[in-house]
Design a protein around this motif. Structure first.
Motif, PDB file in Angstrom:
ATOM      1  N   ARG A  93       0.831  -1.208   0.000  1.00 61.10           N
ATOM      2  CA  ARG A  93       0.000   0.000   0.000  1.00 61.10           C
ATOM      3  C   ARG A  93       0.864   1.257   0.000  1.00 61.10           C
ATOM      4  O   ARG A  93       0.629   2.197  -0.768  1.00 61.10           O
ATOM      5  CB  ARG A  93      -0.900  -0.032   1.233  1.00 61.10           C
ATOM      6  CG  ARG A  93      -2.050   0.946   1.218  1.00 61.10           C
ATOM      7  CD  ARG A  93      -2.886   0.751   2.473  1.00 61.10           C
ATOM      8  NE  ARG A  93      -4.079   1.572   2.479  1.00 61.10           N
ATOM      9  CZ  ARG A  93      -4.924   1.640   3.490  1.00 61.10           C
ATOM     10  NH1 ARG A  93      -4.686   0.922   4.573  1.00 61.10           N
ATOM     11  NH2 ARG A  93      -5.981   2.410   3.434  1.00 61.10           N
ATOM     12  N   CYS A 148       1.328   3.915  -3.233  1.00 61.48           N
ATOM     13  CA  CYS A 148       0.961   5.322  -3.059  1.00 61.48           C
ATOM     14  C   CYS A 148       2.155   6.251  -3.296  1.00 61.48           C
ATOM     15  O   CYS A 148       2.032   7.277  -3.990  1.00 61.48           O
ATOM     16  CB  CYS A 148       0.410   5.544  -1.653  1.00 61.48           C
ATOM     17  SG  CYS A 148      -1.253   4.902  -1.392  1.00 61.48           S
ATOM     18  N   SER A 191       2.484   8.763  -6.498  1.00 61.13           N
ATOM     19  CA  SER A 191       2.551  10.202  -6.234  1.00 61.13           C
ATOM     20  C   SER A 191       3.862  10.802  -6.738  1.00 61.13           C
ATOM     21  O   SER A 191       3.893  11.953  -7.200  1.00 61.13           O
ATOM     22  CB  SER A 191       2.388  10.472  -4.736  1.00 61.13           C
ATOM     23  OG  SER A 191       3.395   9.811  -3.998  1.00 61.13           O
ATOM     24  N   ALA A 210       1.750  11.871   0.695  1.00 57.79           N
ATOM     25  CA  ALA A 210       1.190  10.527   0.542  1.00 57.79           C
ATOM     26  C   ALA A 210       1.756   9.569   1.577  1.00 57.79           C
ATOM     27  O   ALA A 210       1.034   8.721   2.118  1.00 57.79           O
ATOM     28  CB  ALA A 210       1.469  10.018  -0.873  1.00 57.79           C
ATOM     29  N   VAL A 253      -0.858   7.611   4.284  1.00 61.22           N
ATOM     30  CA  VAL A 253      -1.117   6.180   4.179  1.00 61.22           C
ATOM     31  C   VAL A 253      -0.843   5.454   5.489  1.00 61.22           C
ATOM     32  O   VAL A 253      -1.117   4.261   5.611  1.00 61.22           O
ATOM     33  CB  VAL A 253      -0.265   5.585   3.031  1.00 61.22           C
ATOM     34  CG1 VAL A 253       1.164   5.360   3.465  1.00 61.22           C
ATOM     35  CG2 VAL A 253      -0.895   4.318   2.484  1.00 61.22           C
ATOM     36  N   VAL A 292      -4.400   9.038  -2.503  1.00 65.26           N
ATOM     37  CA  VAL A 292      -4.391   8.072  -1.407  1.00 65.26           C
ATOM     38  C   VAL A 292      -5.797   7.551  -1.129  1.00 65.26           C
ATOM     39  O   VAL A 292      -5.976   6.368  -0.813  1.00 65.26           O
ATOM     40  CB  VAL A 292      -3.774   8.705  -0.150  1.00 65.26           C
ATOM     41  CG1 VAL A 292      -3.951   7.811   1.059  1.00 65.26           C
ATOM     42  CG2 VAL A 292      -2.297   8.974  -0.375  1.00 65.26           C
ATOM     43  N   VAL A 328      -6.272   4.917  -3.957  1.00 63.44           N
ATOM     44  CA  VAL A 328      -5.472   3.705  -3.768  1.00 63.44           C
ATOM     45  C   VAL A 328      -5.865   2.997  -2.479  1.00 63.44           C
ATOM     46  O   VAL A 328      -5.921   1.762  -2.425  1.00 63.44           O
ATOM     47  CB  VAL A 328      -3.972   4.059  -3.760  1.00 63.44           C
ATOM     48  CG1 VAL A 328      -3.127   2.840  -3.406  1.00 63.44           C
ATOM     49  CG2 VAL A 328      -3.553   4.613  -5.122  1.00 63.44           C
ATOM     50  N   GLY A 329      -6.156   3.771  -1.445  1.00 61.04           N
ATOM     51  CA  GLY A 329      -6.467   3.168  -0.156  1.00 61.04           C
ATOM     52  C   GLY A 329      -7.749   2.379  -0.128  1.00 61.04           C
ATOM     53  O   GLY A 329      -7.968   1.585   0.788  1.00 61.04           O
TER      54      GLY A 329
END
Length: 654
Positions: free
Chosen positions: A354, A358, A362, A381, A385, A479, A482-483
């Motif tokens: 993760r 990220c 970025s 980022a 995260v 984020v 992606v998160g």
């Protein structure tokens, strides 16, 4: 504990209200004084010498050391600041590559740092500094070689660490004494709160106080304080049976722990201690624990109580204690390994991927938008995260709000912030605010934003504020995207493995309690220190699992909940540990021992629940599993233990 707090059924969801929560506590005045001088002095000296670049790097080192300047003893505090500082210096050395090579480099470092972060609080702080300073090493326009950057950074961190040593309380082991005394105070509060709606929170504060005291004494060698902490642990164990009854207790019960707390702080004898009449096994256990505490304070060796650590106060080297502090593992654990939350585990790999995705994404976006001063987007980022700082949506909201507040503050003060020395005054003010601002992520972000804008102005970038705001908005959007990608947002990897880790330690404690041998002529079971160690490890890992479950409960889940009801599961696991402790007290006073086959049934069911939680995938077992039968051979005192095991198994596999 009476169950899951009812306020979780409130109309407004947790993911919406979490960004508004603020931690409370006293103002750490010593840390604010250190923070004011920490960044301002090296930056001012460098500006006076005409070396602004060196001043900015030293100021960064002092800033990150100030973020890690938390209440602790001298030794523990030094580890909390020094280990992340060395990791940050390593990041400046690693970040020597430039251009598009930064994308794969930072992605790989992100995977490594994300995996390291799950090992413990100090490891998490070190991983963050390694990640952020690697980004700055790649993108910060400073005309210095890597070794010089790292040296300046370490010099700034060393300056703040020196200030901490100079401004620490003159009395030796002051912080350690306060931590041990806080355990007795928390126990008194828990006894006062028994049978009221304050009982659950008081019990959780007691667990947190025990954890803090254990961390404080990990790198210490004071035998008297360790003996008194062992006496506090024995009192806590003896009080579990009283607290589980969920009935108000006589006020005089709390008087003893309060006098012991005062005795720890003043290093004096506690005087006469009121004890209850030994009418039941629970009151008899508490009576004996108070007696052992009095012996510990009086310097008389005496027989060890059920929570003492006799024979364990020596023989643990500083190296092992430091490793335990960094990795968050019990310093005294000597048994075989328990599969847990480790960098190479599933939770570490999932979080590492993760962070890597990220940061790499970025970085690529930042390099595509601009070639100079691109570092802010991946740095943002990297902070966003981190699950240590709260749920993802809450972090994003607070990060953006804090950045906006910091940029607006600099813009409003722009007319008065003139001349070459205003950055020194700005970082002096923000350094003093960092220890208090850490109680809320938005406040901390605002303070750090003003600090960074002062540093960039010193470095010659006078128009950085609009770019910082735009980069923060882009990082927040990235984020969030992606998160919540499938596979990266699964709470089973993050929370499930930590819950499984806690259940395995609880199982180990249950094994020891149920299979302990008969009492010796002093009425104690051998070895008592093992029982205290296993109990504390079980409660510590359960508290960590509950914290992770509370964070997961406040996550924004567009696709619906993932995994079981983590919070309810950890509540039942804590109840199981309480029931096992209460049975240990009962057995010390003559309760019958269960048959070995019945014990194996209980521990096998608990192990099956841990395995189910630790297994990847949206479901760990068929939707319906047979109910766990209560073994007929169990004594009546263990009915609560068996019932909690059954509930945990149903929640984990249902």
């Amino acid at each position: 504990m009476e169950g899951v707090p009812t306020n979780r059924r409130q109309a407004r969801p947790d993911w919406l209200t979490h960004p508004l929560r603020w931690q409370r506590g006293p103002v750490p005045w010593a840390a604010t004084v250190r923070g004011a001088a920490g960044m301002a002095v090296p930056l001012g000296v460098a500006l006076a010498a005409g070396r602004p670049a060196e001043g900015v790097l030293a100021g960064l080192g002092a800033m990150f050391a100030g973020v890690n300047d938390r209440p602790a003893g001298r030794r523990t505090g030094a580890v909390q600041q020094a280990v992340p500082a060395f990791a940050g210096a390593l990041g400046l050395l690693v970040g020597a590559a430039g251009g598009w090579w930064a994308v794969p480099l930072l992605g790989a470092v992100g995977v490594l740092c994300g995996a390291i972060s799950v090992a413990g609080p100090v490891a998490s702080a070190a991983a963050v500094q390694l990640m952020v300073l690697t980004v700055l090493g790649c993108g910060l326009p400073v005309p210095l070689p890597g070794w010089a950057r790292a040296g300046c950074y370490l010099a700034g961190a060393a300056w703040l660490l020196l200030l901490r040593q100079l401004t620490s309380h003159p009395r030796p082991l002051h912080a350690e004494r306060q931590a041990v005394a806080a355990v007795f105070d928390a126990l008194a509060e828990a006894l006062d709160a028994a049978g009221t709606d304050r009982a659950e929170n008081a019990r959780r504060r007691l667990t947190a106080a025990l954890d803090r005291a254990g961390e404080q004494l990990r790198t210490g060698h004071d035998h008297a304080l360790r003996t008194r902490l062992a006496a506090a642990s024995a009192l806590c164990e003896a009080s579990v049976a009283l607290l589980r009854a969920a009935r108000p207790l006589p006020a005089r019960l709390a008087a003893g722990p309060r006098r012991l707390a005062t005795a720890v702080r003043t290093d004096r004898l506690p005087g006469p201690l009121p004890v209850p009449a030994a009418e039941t096994p629970a009151t008899a256990a508490f009576d004996r624990a108070v007696l052992h505490a009095a012996l510990a304070f009086g310097g008389t060796p005496g027989p060890a109580g059920p929570g003492t650590a006799r024979g364990r106060t020596r023989g643990h080297g500083l190296r092992r204690a430091l490793a335990a502090l960094v990795l968050g593992a019990p310093a005294g654990e000597r048994r075989g390994p328990v599969p847990g939350v480790r960098p190479w585990g599933r939770a570490g790999r999932a979080y590492g991927v993760r962070v890597g995705v990220c940061v790499a994404a970025s970085t690529a976006l930042a390099l595509a938008l601009r070639t100079g001063h691109w570092y802010w987007l991946p740095v943002t980022a990297a902070f966003l995260v981190k699950p240590d700082l709260g749920p993802l949506f809450s972090r994003v909201v607070n990060r953006f709000a804090g950045t906006v507040a910091g940029v607006l503050l600099v813009a409003l003060l722009g007319p008065v912030l003139s001349g070459p020395w205003w950055p020194v005054a700005a970082v002096a003010a923000t350094g003093a605010l960092i220890p208090v601002a850490q109680r809320h992520f938005a406040a901390q972000t605002a303070v750090i934003t003003v600090t960074v804008l002062a540093f960039t102005t010193t470095g010659g970038d006078h128009g950085a504020a609009p770019a910082r705001l735009a980069d923060t908005a882009l990082a927040c959007a990235l984020v969030l995207l992606v998160g919540h990608l499938p596979g990266l947002a699964d709470t089973r990897a993050r929370v499930g493995q930590r819950a499984a880790h806690a259940l395995r330690h609880t199982q180990r404690y249950l094994d020891h309690v149920l299979l302990a041998g008969p009492a010796d002529r002093h009425g104690e079971r051998a070895p008592a220190a093992d029982r205290a160690e296993l109990r504390r490890t079980a409660y510590r890992t359960l508290a960590q699992a509950r914290a992770a479950a509370e964070t997961a409960a406040a996550e924004l889940r567009p696709g619906g909940p993932a995994g079981p009801d983590w919070l309810r599961l950890t509540v039942h696991a804590e109840r199981l540990a309480d029931a096992a402790t209460a049975y240990a007290v009962e057995r010390d006073h003559g309760a019958p021992a269960p048959a070995a086959p019945a014990v194996r049934t209980l521990t096998r069911d608990l192990a099956a629940a841990a395995d189910a939680l630790d297994r990847p995938g949206p479901t760990a077992a068929p939707a319906r599993t047979p109910a766990v039968a209560l073994p007929a051979e169990l004594p009546s005192e263990l009915a609560g233990v068996a019932a909690e095991v059954r509930r945990i198994r149903a929640l984990a596999t249902g």
